[in-house]
Each structure stands twice: as structure tokens, then as C-alpha cells.
Design a protein around this motif. Structure first.
Motif, PDB file in Angstrom:
ATOM      1  N   HIS A 231       2.852  -3.123 -10.217  1.00 41.78           N
ATOM      2  CA  HIS A 231       2.543  -4.128  -9.637  1.00 41.78           C
ATOM      3  C   HIS A 231       2.474  -4.960 -11.233  1.00 41.78           C
ATOM      4  O   HIS A 231       3.963  -6.251 -10.743  1.00 41.78           O
ATOM      5  CB  HIS A 231       1.218  -3.980  -8.771  1.00 41.78           C
ATOM      6  N   GLU A 232       2.404  -4.529 -11.757  1.00 40.84           N
ATOM      7  CA  GLU A 232       2.373  -5.672 -13.290  1.00 40.84           C
ATOM      8  C   GLU A 232       3.318  -5.632 -13.853  1.00 40.84           C
ATOM      9  O   GLU A 232       4.212  -6.444 -14.567  1.00 40.84           O
ATOM     10  CB  GLU A 232       1.469  -4.843 -14.181  1.00 40.84           C
TER      11      GLU A 232
ATOM     12  N   SER B 265       6.014  -5.743 -12.629  1.00 42.85           N
ATOM     13  CA  SER B 265       6.796  -6.704 -11.640  1.00 42.85           C
ATOM     14  C   SER B 265       6.996  -7.763 -12.058  1.00 42.85           C
ATOM     15  O   SER B 265       7.645  -8.459 -11.676  1.00 42.85           O
ATOM     16  CB  SER B 265       6.709  -6.769  -9.853  1.00 42.85           C
ATOM     17  N   HIS B 266       5.844  -8.176 -12.638  1.00 42.82           N
ATOM     18  CA  HIS B 266       5.316  -9.833 -12.990  1.00 42.82           C
ATOM     19  C   HIS B 266       6.419  -9.726 -14.308  1.00 42.82           C
ATOM     20  O   HIS B 266       6.735 -10.803 -14.405  1.00 42.82           O
ATOM     21  CB  HIS B 266       4.026 -10.054 -13.246  1.00 42.82           C
TER      22      HIS B 266
ATOM     23  N   ASP C  57       1.451 -12.822  -7.270  1.00 34.83           N
ATOM     24  CA  ASP C  57       1.210 -11.298  -5.964  1.00 34.83           C
ATOM     25  C   ASP C  57       1.699 -11.659  -4.951  1.00 34.83           C
ATOM     26  O   ASP C  57       2.041 -10.876  -4.049  1.00 34.83           O
ATOM     27  CB  ASP C  57      -0.673 -11.642  -5.843  1.00 34.83           C
TER      28      ASP C  57
ATOM     29  N   ILE D 248       5.514 -10.273  -4.995  1.00 34.05           N
ATOM     30  CA  ILE D 248       5.936  -9.154  -5.204  1.00 34.05           C
ATOM     31  C   ILE D 248       5.180  -7.881  -4.129  1.00 34.05           C
ATOM     32  O   ILE D 248       5.863  -7.270  -3.612  1.00 34.05           O
ATOM     33  CB  ILE D 248       5.021  -8.632  -6.637  1.00 34.05           C
ATOM     34  N   ASN D 249       4.087  -7.904  -3.386  1.00 35.25           N
ATOM     35  CA  ASN D 249       3.179  -7.350  -2.670  1.00 35.25           C
ATOM     36  C   ASN D 249       3.992  -7.201  -1.132  1.00 35.25           C
ATOM     37  O   ASN D 249       3.684  -6.722  -0.774  1.00 35.25           O
ATOM     38  CB  ASN D 249       1.908  -7.702  -3.093  1.00 35.25           C
TER      39      ASN D 249
ATOM     40  N   ALA E 232       5.897  -3.941  -1.994  1.00 31.68           N
ATOM     41  CA  ALA E 232       6.107  -3.068  -3.526  1.00 31.68           C
ATOM     42  C   ALA E 232       5.404  -2.326  -2.776  1.00 31.68           C
ATOM     43  O   ALA E 232       5.890  -1.092  -3.339  1.00 31.68           O
ATOM     44  CB  ALA E 232       5.349  -4.530  -4.056  1.00 31.68           C
TER      45      ALA E 232
ATOM     46  N   ARG F 169      -0.656   0.757  -0.460  1.00 27.87           N
ATOM     47  CA  ARG F 169      -1.619  -0.396  -1.284  1.00 27.87           C
ATOM     48  C   ARG F 169      -3.240  -0.180  -1.735  1.00 27.87           C
ATOM     49  O   ARG F 169      -3.661   0.210  -1.021  1.00 27.87           O
ATOM     50  CB  ARG F 169      -1.211  -1.254   0.002  1.00 27.87           C
TER      51      ARG F 169
ATOM     52  N   ALA G 127      -5.607  -5.787  -2.769  1.00 25.58           N
ATOM     53  CA  ALA G 127      -4.042  -5.836  -3.038  1.00 25.58           C
ATOM     54  C   ALA G 127      -3.792  -7.074  -2.067  1.00 25.58           C
ATOM     55  O   ALA G 127      -3.743  -7.130  -1.072  1.00 25.58           O
ATOM     56  CB  ALA G 127      -2.626  -4.912  -3.378  1.00 25.58           C
TER      57      ALA G 127
ATOM     58  N   CYS H   4      -3.948 -10.813 -13.168  1.00 24.45           N
ATOM     59  CA  CYS H   4      -3.137  -9.983 -14.021  1.00 24.45           C
ATOM     60  C   CYS H   4      -2.698 -11.118 -15.311  1.00 24.45           C
ATOM     61  O   CYS H   4      -1.653  -9.782 -15.509  1.00 24.45           O
ATOM     62  CB  CYS H   4      -1.874 -10.169 -12.908  1.00 24.45           C
TER      63      CYS H   4
END
Length: 404
Positions: free
Chosen positions: A67-68, A70-71, A103, A106-107, A110, A117, A121, A156
């Protein structure tokens, strides 16, 4: 901090998402008790709270790694700054909305396929939003309120929205990546995604395509190409005192007129064959109006011709509100070129708006040519039973601009 658990989670994330391996190992972990969970900055540092590592299951921790990173790959810090400047968004509340919108981007795809998950999230469905959209599209669709109150803790880091955090080490801190190194990481990830199509979600595949072939400002490019072609339309043939001649400096007290360039004649050929959609024809008419501005507003010197398998009547742009777009059959723009070049006076510039599925003149026309190309996702097929058939190729003597 349990470094072994943190690195084991990163290895697990790499096994689940091998196309992100270059980015995951480019992140430099930094221990910080100021960050609530894990957060990133634009210099590819990942700030980690030791208590969060201890309390989070290994598989969930691997999902947070993905996740991180991806930012950063999706440039949420740069996009957040540009969005804040353009829309006048400022303050922690607006930045929290940006973080939530990022988020959601992404989520929506993801997790799964080896990554659970994590608890808490955020997913677009929680806010009643559809999946598959970008941060900029999600942001106007919600406000902070009852649906977001369980996510006010979300942070984040500056890598998610562009707002510096107290724990950031800044551009001069240790272990940060330079802009060139960040671009190299994105390029390697996009290569990994494109090298094995079908292994990554559709959102990552679109991202990789954009990383390889970033979108161009096609309106500016088309306008610049037309202006460049029009400005090269021969030498001056009339005199004007509106601008003194440069030679006047050699004759003090004498005002010499300068040569004025003849305004260019422009013919616009619009492909009206059956393969061009109504939306593209509408876009073509918008480009015709822009072309009129590009040649200095002399609409009387711009003529518009529709062409499918045959060339139709060329209409002056000064009657642009009634331009007839005739056609709907096959495509042979050679007829349009032939008719345009028979005009008197002959055009200085020919602009063609087409999908490219047409034969082209075998020789370079005696004028500048600009092609505004409507893109096609799939190349036209060819007749396998005809050994002499060759797919039509765009001419190398034309300036080609892809219309978005």
C-alpha cells in the motif's frame, strides 16, 4: 523495532507482487514513534512505528508495504500538491480527504492473491463510491463526516498528499532517493508489469502504459504544429509601416516599411468514413475552430473538406456553423489531397483529422502537412488471402499529433 519481522513482511510482499520488487526494495525504512502506523515521504523513506510492527500480523504487514509503495509509484505527493494549488485546498482536513481519496485509488485492487486486506483499510465501497477511479475523481465525491469518522487517524505521510510531516527527514536527510533514481525505479516497475501482461491488476497495467507513454498535451501540440506550418508559408509579398524595417537602423531619420508575410491558406480534411465515430467528428469540429485561432483568426483563409472514399465540397470556415460532414463509407484520403491541391490558390498547409486507416499519397505534397490522429486501441487487420496487401502506414513527410 522488530526489523526481522519488518523485512520478512517486505519479502512476503515481493513474493505476492513480484512486479513491485524494485520499488519495495528501494524503500528505506526509518524508525519513528511519531508516525501512527507506516508512512512514506517523496524521497522514498518509509517511516515505521515499532509498536505497529509488533501488533500487526505478518501478512497484513506485507499488504501495508504494498500500500505505501503504491502511493509513491503513483506520485500521490506530486498530484496532491498540484491539486491543492489548483483547487485552493489547504489545511489538515483537506489533506486528510486527499489521503482518503488516494487510498481509495490504491485499495480497490491492491489486496487478494496472497495479500489480505489489513484491518481498517479503506475501500471505495465503504464511502459508497465505485472502484477503478483516480484520486482526483474520488475527491469531489465525498466530504468528511459520518462515513469517514472511523478513518480520521489515517496518515500515510507526505508521500500520500504532499503535506510535510513532523517526522520527515526532508531533502537533506539520509537515504533519500534523487529524482533520477525515483524515475528509474518507476521505469523498472513498469517494465516488469509490461513484460508479463496479465499478472498485474488493470489499474497497474494502465499505470505502466502511462509511465512508458505519458499523455501528451495534444491540443497544444496540434496548435503548435499548425502555427509552425503556417509561419513557414513563403516570403513576405506586401509592405507595411506597422512594423519598421530592421534595415532602418542604417538610415537615421528614414522610416522604411517592412515586408508582411502573406497569410497562409489552410485546408482541413476531415475523415468522415464509417470508422470515425460521431464523438470524433465533434472533436474534429472543435479542432477546426482552434485551427482558425492558430492562423491569426483569418477564418476566410481556412476551408474545411469532408472526405471518405470521395472528396466533398470544401466549405470556408467563415461559414463554420454550417459545415456539412458528408460521408460514412470507405476511406481514401488521397481524393481529399487531390482536390485540396487543385484549389486556386493552392493551400500552404493541409491539416488532416483522421483515424489513419486510409491510403496516403505516394509522394510528398507541395505544402506542409499536419495529421491529427484519432488513436485506435487495435490495429486494423489485413487480408491474409492477399499476399500483396500491406497495412497503411502514416507518411513520414507529415507532422503527426495524436489526439487524446
Amino acid at each position: 523495532m522488530d526489523v526481522e519481522k519488518l523485512y520478512s513482511a517486505r519479502l512476503l510482499a515481493t513474493r505476492a507482487r513480484p512486479y513491485l520488487a524494485s520499488a519495495l526494495f528501494a524503500l528505506h525504512p526509518v524508525e519513528s514513534r511519531l508516525v501512527p502506523t507506516m508512512g512514506v515521504d517523496q524521497y522514498w523513506r518509509c517511516y515505521v512505528n515499532p509498536a505497529f510492527v509488533d501488533a500487526t500480523p505478518l501478512a497484513d504487514l506485507a499488504a501495508v508495504w504494498v500500500h505505501e509503495v503504491s502511493h509513491l509509484l503513483r506520485d500521490h505527493h506530486g498530484r496532491g500538491d498540484r491539486l491543492a494549488t489548483r483547487e485552493g485546498l489547504d489545511g489538515p482536513g483537506e489533506r486528510l480527504r486527499m489521503n482518503i481519496a488516494a487510498d481509495c485509488e490504491i485499495n480497490d485492487d491492491a489486496f487478494g492473491d496472497g495479500l489480505p486486506r489489513p484491518e481498517g483499510a479503506l475501500h471505495p465501497a465503504v464511502l459508497g463510491l465505485p472502484g477503478g477511479q483516480l484520486m482526483e475523481e474520488y475527491l469531489p465525491q465525498f466530504r468528511l463526516g459520518a462515513r469517514t469518522q472511523d478513518h480520521v487517524w489515517l496518515d500515510c505521510g507526505s508521500g500520500a498528499d504532499g503535506l510535510p510531516r513532523p517526522w520527515d527527514l526532508g531533502p537533506d536527510g539520509a537515504a533519500g532517493l534523487t529524482p533520477q533514481e525515483r524515475d528509474a525505479v518507476r521505469f523498472r516497475v513498469s517494465q516488469a508489469i509490461r513484460g508479463k501482461p496479465g499478472t498485474a491488476p488493470a489499474g497497474w497495467a494502465r499505470w505502466a502504459d502511462a509511465a512508458f507513454h505519458p499523455p501528451q498535451p495534444w491540443r497544444q501540440l496540434l496548435g503548435a504544429a499548425v502555427r509552425s506550418a503556417a509561419s513557414a508559408g513563403g516570403s513576405g509579398d506586401d509592405y507595411t509601416y506597422g512594423r519598421p524595417a530592421r534595415r532602418g537602423a542604417a538610415l537615421p531619420g528614414v522610416i522604411l516599411p517592412s515586408l508582411r508575410r502573406r497569410p497562409p491558406n489552410v485546408t482541413v480534411i476531415i475523415d468522415t468514413s464509417g470508422s470515425v465515430s460521431d464523438a470524433e467528428l465533434g472533436a474534429a469540429l472543435l479542432e477546426v475552430a482552434a485551427i482558425g485561432h492558430a492562423v491569426g483568426g483569418r477564418r476566410d483563409l481556412v476551408r474545411v473538406m469532408s472526405c471518405d472514399a470521395a472528396a466533398h465540397v470544401a466549405v470556408p470556415l467563415c461559414r463554420g456553423e454550417g459545415i456539412p460532414l458528408l460521408g460514412g463509407g470507405g476511406t481514401d484520403l488521397r481524393e481529399g489531397f487531390t482536390r485540396a491541391l487543385r484549389r486556386n490558390p493552392r493551400p500552404d498547409v493541409v491539416v488532416v483529422l483522421t483515424d489513419g486507416q486510409t491510403p496516403w499519397p505516394s509522394h510528398r505534397p507541395p505544402c506542409r502537412t499536419v495529421v491529427g490522429l484519432f488513436p485506435r486501441a487495435v490495429q486494423p487487420s489485413w487480408d491474409e488471402d492477399d499476399p500483396d496487401y500491406e497495412p497503411d502506414r502514416l507518411p513520414d513527410w507529415a507532422k503527426v499529433v495524436t489526439i487524446g
